[in-house]
Design an enzyme around this catalytic site. Structure first.
Site, short mmCIF file in Angstrom:
data_model
loop_
_atom_site.label_atom_id
_atom_site.label_comp_id
_atom_site.label_asym_id
_atom_site.label_seq_id
_atom_site.Cartn_x
_atom_site.Cartn_y
_atom_site.Cartn_z
N GLU A 92 -21.40 2.47 23.78
CA GLU A 92 -20.40 1.59 24.37
C GLU A 92 -21.12 0.51 25.20
O GLU A 92 -21.92 0.84 26.08
CB GLU A 92 -19.45 2.38 25.26
N ARG A 131 -9.01 -3.58 16.47
CA ARG A 131 -8.22 -3.82 15.27
C ARG A 131 -7.85 -5.30 15.19
O ARG A 131 -7.76 -5.98 16.22
CB ARG A 131 -6.95 -2.95 15.26
N HIS A 186 10.84 25.21 37.07
CA HIS A 186 9.59 25.84 37.51
C HIS A 186 9.31 27.07 36.66
O HIS A 186 10.23 27.83 36.37
CB HIS A 186 9.69 26.25 38.98
N VAL A 204 -14.29 -0.48 17.18
CA VAL A 204 -14.38 -1.51 18.21
C VAL A 204 -13.12 -2.36 18.31
O VAL A 204 -13.13 -3.39 18.97
CB VAL A 204 -15.60 -2.42 17.94
N ASP A 253 1.99 -4.69 15.17
CA ASP A 253 0.61 -5.08 15.45
C ASP A 253 0.32 -6.53 15.08
O ASP A 253 -0.46 -7.21 15.75
CB ASP A 253 -0.37 -4.18 14.69
N TYR A 277 4.06 3.58 2.01
CA TYR A 277 5.17 3.59 2.96
C TYR A 277 4.79 4.41 4.19
O TYR A 277 4.21 5.48 4.09
CB TYR A 277 6.42 4.16 2.30
N LYS A 333 -3.50 12.85 14.98
CA LYS A 333 -2.89 13.85 15.87
C LYS A 333 -2.84 15.21 15.21
O LYS A 333 -2.93 16.26 15.88
CB LYS A 333 -1.49 13.41 16.30
N THR A 391 -0.05 2.09 8.56
CA THR A 391 -1.25 2.68 9.15
C THR A 391 -0.92 3.93 9.94
O THR A 391 -1.60 4.96 9.82
CB THR A 391 -1.95 1.65 10.06
N ASP A 444 0.82 -1.21 0.00
CA ASP A 444 0.00 0.00 0.00
C ASP A 444 0.86 1.26 0.00
O ASP A 444 1.30 1.70 -1.03
CB ASP A 444 -0.95 -0.01 1.20
#
Length: 472
Positions: free
Chosen positions: A207, A276, A448, A274, A316, A43, A56, A46, A41
Site C-alpha cells: 500500500e 474501479r 439484552h 487499486v 457505479d 444478469y 461475502k 458485478t 454479460d
C-alpha cells in the site's frame, strides 16, 4: 429468457442488469411502462456475479473454518479440513441462484430482456450487437444507463488471470495459492487479504499510503489492521508497485519506497486491487451528447438526469460512492422521475460496509466532517469489550461511535468497527434519515444481550449517561 428479436421501440430502455439496472427495469415495469433491459454479460451485474455476493460467500465460509480452528479458549478443539474446491462450488451455487432469480423477476414483471451490447447512435436510439454482429436498433423515450464499473489496471500490471489477477480473477480461483501479493489496501484488497489469510495463504499487502483503508479514520482502520496482522498478513506501507517478472514459482513483484529504496516479493500470483473505473467504452455516449467528468464517470444531478434530456445514469457508472444499494436506490429514483413523480437521491444517509474482520460500517458524518460543515459535534462511543454480547461471541475488538449535533442532539453520523457492523449501521442510517436524536436511541429499549445495545450505550455516552462504559 432473452428475446430472440429486438423490439423496434420501447418507452424505457435500461442498459445494464446490475443492482441499479434490474431494479430500475422492474420498478419502471411496475409503473406500467414498456421496458426493455439490455445486458451484455450476466444478469445481476458485478455485485451478484463477481463482487458482493461471491466475496461475502467466501468470507462467511472462511470465517466458519477459522472460528472453529481458533476456539480453544471456549474449550473447543477442532481439526479443520478445508476443501477449497467444494467451497467454490458452494459459492458459485449461491451466485447462480441469485442471478437466475433476477432474470425470473424481470420476466415476471413484464420486462423484455435482450442479450447484447447497446451503443447510442443518437439521443433516442441505440444499436445492439451480439457476438460481434449487429442485431438491430431500438428507439426509446427514456434511457437509463447502468453499466457499472470494473477493476482498474495498474500500469505494468495488465490482468492475465494467471500471474496478475483482478478481484474478479481472485474470486474465481479453483485452487489455493501458497503465497499472494495484494496491491492496494482499500476495501477490496482488505476483504480479499482477510479471506486468503484465514485459509492459510501467505499474504503480503503493498500500500503506497501509510495505513489500510485510506479515507477511513485511523482508529477504525487500526482495529482491522491489527486483526489482519494477527492472521499473518504482512503490510508494506509507503511502497509503490513498480512492476513484476515471471519466475519459476510464479511472480516477483518489485516495489519502491518514497526514498527510492527497492523491494522484491515472490508469490504465486499478484492481485491488483487499486480501485474501479466506469464501464462506458462501448456506449458511444458522445453520440447522445452525454457528458462525463475527468475520471470518465457520467455526470448526473440529484434526480439521476444526465446532460441529455431523457437519458439517466445510475450506479457505479454515475460515480461515488460505488455501492450496490446506492445503485438500486438511484434506479428507483430514475423511474420515479421518468414517471413524472417528485424524487431525488439523498446521500446523507447512505451506509457503507467493509466485510473485513471485524466488519466496518459508516454512515453520515464523522466528527471532523461535522466540524467542517459548521456543526458543533458531540460524540458518544462504546468499546466492544464493554458489550456483554460481544464477550459471549469472543469478539471484543472495536467500538460503536455516534456523532450528533450538540445543540439539537440530532444524529448526523456513525462509525462502527465490530462484529455485524454491516447490520448494526441500519439503526443509525434510519436515525439520520428521520432526524432522530441521541435521546431517541438512548431511551429506546434494546434487547439484552445483543450487539445493538452498543448503539443505545454510545448514544447515552454522548450525553454523559452511559451505564456500562466511563462517560466522556
Amino acid at each position: 429468457m432473452a428475446a430472440d428479436s429486438l423490439p423496434r421501440e420501447t418507452e424505457v430502455l435500461v442498459i445494464g442488469a446490475g443492482p441499479g439496472g434490474y431494479v430500475a427495469a422492474i420498478r419502471a415495469a411496475q409503473s406500467g411502462a414498456d421496458v426493455t433491459l439490455v445486458e451484455k454479460d450476466a444478469y445481476g451485474g458485478t455485485c451478484l456475479n463477481v463482487g458482493c455476493i461471491p466475496s461475502k460467500a467466501l468470507i462467511t465460509a472462511t470465517d466458519i473454518a477459522h472460528d472453529a480452528e481458533d476456539a480453544d479458549r471456549m474449550g473447543i478443539s477442532a481439526d479443520i479440513d478445508v476443501d477449497f474446491g467444494a467451497m467454490t462450488e458452494w459459492k458459485d451455487g449461491v451466485v447462480s441462484q441469485l442471478t437466475g432469480g433476477v432474470e425470473k423477476l424481470c420476466e415476471a414483471n413484464g420486462v423484455t430482456l435482450v442479450d447484447g451490447t447497446a451503443s447510442f447512435t443518437s439521443e433516442n436510439e441505440v444499436t445492439v450487437d451480439r457476438d460481434g454482429t449487429r442485431k438491430g436498433a431500438i428507439e426509446f423515450d427514456n434511457a437509463i444507463v447502468a453499466t457499472g464499473s470494473r477493476p482498474v489496471e495498474l500500469t505494468g500490471f495488465s490482468f492475465d488471470g494467471q500471474h496478475v489477477l483482478s478481484s474478479t480473477h481472485a474470486l474465481a480461483l479453483d485452487s489455493l495459492p501458497e503465497e499472494l501479493v495484494v496491491i492496494g489496501a482499500g476495501y477490496i484488497g482488505m476483504e480479499l487479504s482477510t479471506v486468503f489469510a484465514k485459509l492459510g495463504v501467505d499474504v503480503t499487502v503493498v500500500e503506497m499510503r501509510d495505513q489500510i483503508l485510506p479515507g477511513y479514520e485511523q482508529d477504525v482502520a487500526r482495529v482491522v489492521s491489527r486483526r489482519a496482522e494477527s492472521l499473518g498478513a504482512d503490510f508494506r506501507f509507503g511502497e509503490r508497485a513498480e512492476g513484476w517478472t515471471p519466475i519459476t514459482s510464479g511472480v516477483r513483484v518489485t516495489t519502491e519506497s518514497d526514498d527510492d529504496e527497492r523491494f522484491e516479493y515472490d508469490a504465486d500470483s499478484v492481485v491488483v486491487a487499486v480501485g474501479r473505473e466506469p464501464v462506458t467504452d462501448t456506449l458511444e455516449l458522445s453520440a447522445a451528447g452525454v457528458e462525463m467528468d475527468e475520471n470518465g464517470f457520467v455526470q448526473t444531478d440529484d434526480q439521476t438526469r444526465t446532460s441529455t434530456e431523457g437519458i439517466f445514469a445510475v450506479g457505479d457508472v454515475a460515480g461515488e460512492p460505488l455501492l450496490a444499494h446506492k445503485a438500486s436506490r438511484e434506479g428507483e429514483v430514475a423511474t420515479e422521475v421518468i414517471a413524472g413523480n417528485a424524487a431525488t437521491v439523498s446521500t446523507r444517509a447512505v451506509p457503507a460496509a467493509v466485510f473485513t474482520d471485524p466488519e466496518i460500517a459508516t454512515v453520515g458524518m464523522t466528527e471532523a466532517t461535522a466540524e467542517e460543515a459548521g456543526l458543533n459535534p458531540v460524540v458518544g462511543q462504546l468499546p466492544m469489550r464493554a458489550s456483554g454480547r460481544a464477550l459471549t461471541l469472543d469478539e471484543t475488538d472495536g467500538f460503536v461511535r455516534v456523532v450528533a449535533d450538540e445543540e439539537t442532539g440530532t444524529i448526523v453520523g456513525a462509525q462502527l468497527v465490530c462484529p455485524d457492523a454491516s447490520e448494526l449501521v441500519a439503526e443509525f442510517a434510519l436515525a439520520i434519515e428521520t432526524d432522530a436524536t441521541l435521546t431517541d436511541i438512548a431511551t429506546t429499549v434494546h434487547t439484552h444481550p445483543t450487539l445493538t445495545e452498543a448503539a443505545m450505550e454510545a448514544a447515552a455516552n454522548a450525553h454523559g449517561a452511559a451505564i456500562h462504559t466511563p462517560n466522556r
